[in-house]
Design an enzyme around this catalytic site. Sequence first.
Site, PDB file in Angstrom:
ATOM      1  CG  ASP A 178      -2.118   0.922   1.025  1.00 24.58           C
ATOM      2  OD1 ASP A 178      -2.446   1.257  -0.140  1.00 24.58           O
ATOM      3  OD2 ASP A 178      -2.728   1.317   2.028  1.00 24.58           O
ATOM      4  CE1 TYR A 192      -0.785   8.327   4.341  1.00 17.90           C
ATOM      5  CE2 TYR A 192       1.256   9.593   4.320  1.00 17.90           C
ATOM      6  CZ  TYR A 192       0.012   9.322   4.872  1.00 17.90           C
ATOM      7  OH  TYR A 192      -0.411  10.043   5.972  1.00 17.90           O
ATOM      8  CG  HIS A 245      -5.028  10.302   3.128  1.00 16.74           C
ATOM      9  ND1 HIS A 245      -6.085  10.106   3.990  1.00 16.74           N
ATOM     10  CD2 HIS A 245      -4.085   9.396   3.489  1.00 16.74           C
ATOM     11  CE1 HIS A 245      -5.795   9.116   4.829  1.00 16.74           C
ATOM     12  NE2 HIS A 245      -4.583   8.671   4.545  1.00 16.74           N
ATOM     13  CD  GLU A 278      -5.557   2.773   0.060  1.00 16.05           C
ATOM     14  OE1 GLU A 278      -4.753   2.183  -0.689  1.00 16.05           O
ATOM     15  OE2 GLU A 278      -5.403   2.876   1.290  1.00 16.05           O
ATOM     16  CG  ASP A 292      -5.629   0.161   3.887  1.00 13.10           C
ATOM     17  OD1 ASP A 292      -5.644  -0.915   4.512  1.00 13.10           O
ATOM     18  OD2 ASP A 292      -4.734   1.020   4.026  1.00 13.10           O
ATOM     19  CE1 TYR A 300       2.113   7.436  14.639  1.00 11.98           C
ATOM     20  CE2 TYR A 300       3.195   7.489  12.508  1.00 11.98           C
ATOM     21  CZ  TYR A 300       2.800   8.136  13.664  1.00 11.98           C
ATOM     22  OH  TYR A 300       3.080   9.452  13.813  1.00 11.98           O
ATOM     23  CE  LYS A 328      -3.480   2.050   7.512  1.00  8.82           C
ATOM     24  NZ  LYS A 328      -4.323   2.889   6.661  1.00  8.82           N
ATOM     25  CB  THR A 388      -6.544   7.573   1.745  1.00 10.93           C
ATOM     26  OG1 THR A 388      -6.430   6.456   2.613  1.00 10.93           O
ATOM     27  CG2 THR A 388      -7.947   8.136   1.824  1.00 10.93           C
TER      28      THR A 388
END
Length: 433
Positions: free
Chosen positions: A133, A135, A140, A207, A239, A250, A259, A366
């Site tokens: 994934d 970014y 976002h 997404e 997601d 994180y 996630k 996103t």
Amino acid sequence: MTFWQTDATHDPALASWVESAKGHRDFPVQNLPFGVFSPAGKAARIGVAIGDMILDLSACATAGLLPDATSGTTGSDSLNALMALPESDRRALRVRLSQLLTESDKRSAVEPHLHPANTCTLHLPARIGDYTDFYVGIHHANNVGRQFRPDNPLLPNYKYVPIGYHGRASSIRASGVPLVRPSGQRKPPEADTPVFGPSVRLDYELELGVWIGQGNDLGTPIAMAEAANHIAGFCLLNDWSARDFQAWEYQPLGPFLAKNFHSTISPWVVTPEAMAPFRMAQPPRPEGDPAPLDYLTDGKDRAHGALAVTLEVFLCSAKMREAGMEPFRLSHGPASNMYWTVQQIVTHHASNGCNLQPGDLLGTGTISAPTRDGFGSLLELTSGGKEPITLPTGETRTFLEDGDEVTLRATANAEGYVPIGFGECRAVVLPAR
Ligand code: MN
């Protein structure tokens, strides 16, 4: 051919003898996406969506209706082999399918292999070996960064590196499969120590998914000029994210249990060929932003590499369903709000020699618009849960409640062409176990 070049299959005047394909919001004959489906009580097989019907490709191959080069890939219960085909073979298959579904003299041979979609079950389209994934939705990234790091929303690497992380392939499900609210560790802001339990900040993420077609050998990067040849198609990707777990876990290694409990994809693979009319120039970088490094720079990608797609998110609560109400649209916005193109994320992913494989799935991250009406997550829409949104029933939401159903949709639009859609990416939230 290049990935933005159109041909006879995109002709807006083309009409299928499949009645429901005319004016279909997702699957007119100009789309022809691939998927894996089971007709009622039968085994899974490869199909093509056409209007409200699904064409059984393995049956077509057995009947000798498909090009020889591709018929060996259609007998499977996954698209991996078909995705691995060279672009020219995939395009030849598309041309044949377009002819089969538009020419009236083909109808009697093809019609027996059609199934009403509402009697079929759709499956994951491929065996997904790896899922990554990214970014790339810069608005976002800004919105979320501001909540986690008010003084420093975009880290200095953002405009140089397409940021990503390796996700989990095993928990990806096709549209329609409910997700169970995850349990995990969160640390309430007022508490000194974390607690374990069901997430109280469950969110979705809007997404696009990018399917990898032909792979690259370990150690061999993919140049920008070649990147489009490694893409087999596109889908929608939700997601699902537990924001409370995410905030606590994180750092320093990035997303993990926040996630990987479930991700939902739309089951139809919209091919790069179908998307050819819907390519557009990558919006110019804002004044003062650095140029991409050389390995991510390509004039053709800048001129044609973005996607003219409108994305939408809908929410339907249990109460709304009981009252027979339509899902409520939470947001809508263009996919051009991506700081990096899909080709750039492919090239970046393989730039260290990492081997991508047919059926790998990349998420864009996103995609949010700069304004609230186009925010792609509840984290952004409700300002981190501080500003609830109100549904038509009068119910309010900061994050998702049990029974809420989230649906993502996408439509590709371009002047002079028939719009095509991606189909639904939908799932309902079940209570924690
Ligand atoms: Mn994501």
